[in-house]
Design an enzyme around this catalytic site. Structure first.
Site, PDB file in Angstrom:
ATOM      1  N   HIS A   1       0.714  -1.200  -0.103  1.00 21.74           N
ATOM      2  CA  HIS A   1      -0.085   0.002  -0.010  1.00 21.74           C
ATOM      3  C   HIS A   1       0.890   1.306  -0.133  1.00 21.74           C
ATOM      4  O   HIS A   1       2.060   1.314   0.493  1.00 21.74           O
ATOM      5  CB  HIS A   1      -0.872  -0.083   1.291  1.00 21.74           C
TER       6      HIS A   1
ATOM      7  N   ASP B   1       2.571  -4.839   7.778  1.00 20.24           N
ATOM      8  CA  ASP B   1       1.463  -3.782   7.763  1.00 20.24           C
ATOM      9  C   ASP B   1       0.454  -4.658   7.740  1.00 20.24           C
ATOM     10  O   ASP B   1      -0.060  -5.380   6.858  1.00 20.24           O
ATOM     11  CB  ASP B   1       1.546  -3.204   6.365  1.00 20.24           C
TER      12      ASP B   1
ATOM     13  N   GLN C   1      -4.842  -5.257   6.629  1.00 18.93           N
ATOM     14  CA  GLN C   1      -5.955  -6.240   6.015  1.00 18.93           C
ATOM     15  C   GLN C   1      -5.957  -7.637   6.601  1.00 18.93           C
ATOM     16  O   GLN C   1      -6.490  -8.528   6.093  1.00 18.93           O
ATOM     17  CB  GLN C   1      -5.520  -6.257   4.235  1.00 18.93           C
TER      18      GLN C   1
ATOM     19  N   LYS D   1     -11.039  -0.617  10.154  1.00 16.28           N
ATOM     20  CA  LYS D   1     -11.046  -1.582   9.368  1.00 16.28           C
ATOM     21  C   LYS D   1     -11.455  -2.738  10.034  1.00 16.28           C
ATOM     22  O   LYS D   1     -11.650  -4.095   9.637  1.00 16.28           O
ATOM     23  CB  LYS D   1      -9.770  -1.841   8.689  1.00 16.28           C
TER      24      LYS D   1
ATOM     25  N   CYS E   1      -4.682   2.450  -3.782  1.00 14.25           N
ATOM     26  CA  CYS E   1      -3.670   2.925  -3.200  1.00 14.25           C
ATOM     27  C   CYS E   1      -2.302   1.945  -3.257  1.00 14.25           C
ATOM     28  O   CYS E   1      -1.602   1.848  -2.508  1.00 14.25           O
ATOM     29  CB  CYS E   1      -3.740   3.375  -1.691  1.00 14.25           C
TER      30      CYS E   1
HETATM   31  C1  LIG Z   1      -6.150   0.780   4.413  1.00 14.80           C
HETATM   32  C2  LIG Z   1      -4.550   0.422   4.626  1.00 14.80           C
HETATM   33  C3  LIG Z   1      -3.586   1.086   4.842  1.00 14.80           C
HETATM   34  C4  LIG Z   1      -3.823   2.456   5.258  1.00 14.80           C
HETATM   35  O1  LIG Z   1      -4.631   2.696   6.551  1.00 14.80           O
HETATM   36  P1  LIG Z   1      -5.155   4.018   7.013  1.00 14.80           P
HETATM   37  O2  LIG Z   1      -6.164   3.721   8.107  1.00 14.80           O
HETATM   38  O3  LIG Z   1      -5.980   4.757   5.872  1.00 14.80           O
HETATM   39  O4  LIG Z   1      -4.022   4.753   7.875  1.00 14.80           O
HETATM   40  C5  LIG Z   1      -2.257   0.728   4.899  1.00 14.80           C
HETATM   41  N1  LIG Z   1      -2.421  -0.612   4.363  1.00 14.80           N
HETATM   42  C6  LIG Z   1      -2.980  -1.417   3.939  1.00 14.80           C
HETATM   43  C7  LIG Z   1      -2.831  -2.836   3.541  1.00 14.80           C
HETATM   44  C8  LIG Z   1      -4.420  -0.887   4.071  1.00 14.80           C
HETATM   45  O5  LIG Z   1      -5.534  -1.614   3.341  1.00 14.80           O
END
Ligand SMILES: *Cc1c(COP(=O)(O)O)cnc(C)c1O
Length: 419
Positions: free
Chosen positions: A136, A213, A216, A239, A377
């Protein structure tokens, strides 16, 4: 199957009552464009159950005050509730200690914290940072800013045609200049579940720390940061059935203690004079200013809610949604699924021959179906597949098979309009 597995399976099937779960989410009763809402944009943000909404309301109406500062009753209650939320998050990801859980404003903020706190201190000229094609933008751009500032280099792990990382190539990227690895647990654009445990072990064999990260992954599967042995793990509240404006950075104590603060201000200090300021201990060193107290407490309620259902049960239900949706979609002529990794979470990116993704999103919306269209993104992975954009249906545990059917009917309607 062992007795324990059998017992667990029985428990999962008895607890997971999809219609009872759906009844907890007031937004799922909405009509959009005269049709029942079919919300399939969970990878962008998920919805809140009444339990979390009620918790936010109770905090705001009976418990709110600023934390950490006063001796009055409300401040003490708010402080206790905030720290209780931290403990809930600690248990949710199986962190060893509560001080390893830092409240941030989201995944993006958490990654920027690591870039400033760790990267700017320990990464220098000629050093190398390994990222992947799947990342991302929020796990790319901060590292590019650091690389530019320090004269460091970014090396990128490629993906194959199924959307899986090429692990041989990942391992070949390591050398004595490698100082950091950043990789996502689950791809938001394709759904690929990356073999991060293996990748972390390989990086550690080279003395290199790894940031995951987990934006998800945390909402969709059990996460155990001690078992993964990751150095950092970042995810967002919104999320995970929680509010916006809150997120988590997990970091190992030894690393967090060696890092410099990201933001300066109140609460992150022990003492301040114009000659010298002493920083607070972790996690407070990284929580400057008044934090989003209500959002943190709401996120605590969200992980309570998810844990009561069980992350294993959530994962199992979403897997059946993914299998059913993938099978149905594969039968539609002219529809191509992008991202066919063997290990996948419930994200379906697709393109329809002859129809622009934006038009797909617009027409599905007319049927009450919310999907995302665009580059998600993650432009580098779109470039890898030579696509400007895809349409993406991303599922949550509160989605059901009827909603998959609605999506398939919706896609057929789109095809009728355009072809
Ligand atoms: C949504 C997302 C982000 C960013 O999250 P924010 O809540 O916008 O800071 C980063 N990495 C992944 C894989 C995402 O799906």
């Amino acid at each position: 199957m062992t007795t324990i597995q059998t017992a667990r399976k029985a428990q999962v099937t008895s607890v997971f009552d999809i219609e009872r779960i759906r009844a907890d989410f007031p937004i799922l009763k909405l009509q959009v464009n005269g049709k029942p809402l079919v919300y399939l944009d969970n990878a962008a943000s998920s919805q809140m159950p009444q339990q979390v909404i009620d918790r936010l309301m109770r905090y705001q109406s009976t418990q709110h005050a600023n934390i950490n500062r006063a001796v009055h009753t409300l401040s003490e209650i708010a402080t206790n509730e905030f720290e209780e939320a931290r403990r809930k998050l600690q248990h949710f990801i199986h962190a060893r200690e509560e001080r390893e859980v830092i409240f941030t404003s989201g995944t993006t903020d958490a990654i920027n914290l690591v870039m400033h706190g760790y990267g700017r201190k320990f990464i220098g000229r000629g050093d190398e940072i390994i990222l992947t094609t799947l990342e991302h933008h929020s796990n790319i751009v901060p590292w590019q800013m650091l690389a530019e500032e320090k004269g460091a280099t970014i090396r990128v792990v490629p993906v194959n045609d199924a959307g899986e990382l090429v692990i041989d190539d990942y391992e070949k990227l390591f050398n004595e200049r490698t100082k950091f690895v950043g990789v996502m647990h689950v791809s938001n654009a394709l759904g690929t579940i990356n073999p991060i445990k293996q990748m972390i072990a390989f990086a550690h064999a080279h003395g290199v720390p790894v940031l995951i990260d987990g934006a998800q992954a945390a909402p969709h599967m059990p996460v155990d940061v001690q078992d993964l042995d990751c150095d950092f793990y970042a995810f967002s509240g919104h999320k995970l059935c929680g509010p916006t404006g809150i997120g988590i950075l997990y970091g190992k104590t030894a690393l967090l203690e060696r890092m410099q603060p990201f933001k300066g201000g109140g609460d992150m200090i022990l003492s301040v004079t114009f000659e010298k300021t002493t920083y607070n201990t972790i996690p407070h060193k990284f929580e400057a200013g008044t934090p989003p107290i209500a959002a943190a407490i709401g996120l605590g309620a969200a992980v309570d809610y998810l844990s009561a259902i069980g992350m294993d049960a959530i994962y199992a239900h979403e897997r059946s949604l993914l299998h059913y949706a993938s099978e149905q979609m594969a039968r539609l002529p002219g529809v191509r699924i992008i991202g066919t990794a063997e290990h996948k979470a419930a994200v379906l990116s697709f393109v329809i021959d002859g129809v622009h993704p934006h038009d797909i999103g617009t027409l599905l919306n007319e049927e009450g179906i919310a999907v995302r269209t665009g580059h998600h993104c993650a432009q580098p992975v779109m470039q890898r597949f030579k696509l400007p954009a895809t349409s993406r249906a991303s599922f949550a545990f509160y989605n059901n098979m009827a909603e998959v059917d609605a999506l398939i009917v919706g896609i057929r309607t789109v095809q009728k309009v355009f072809l």
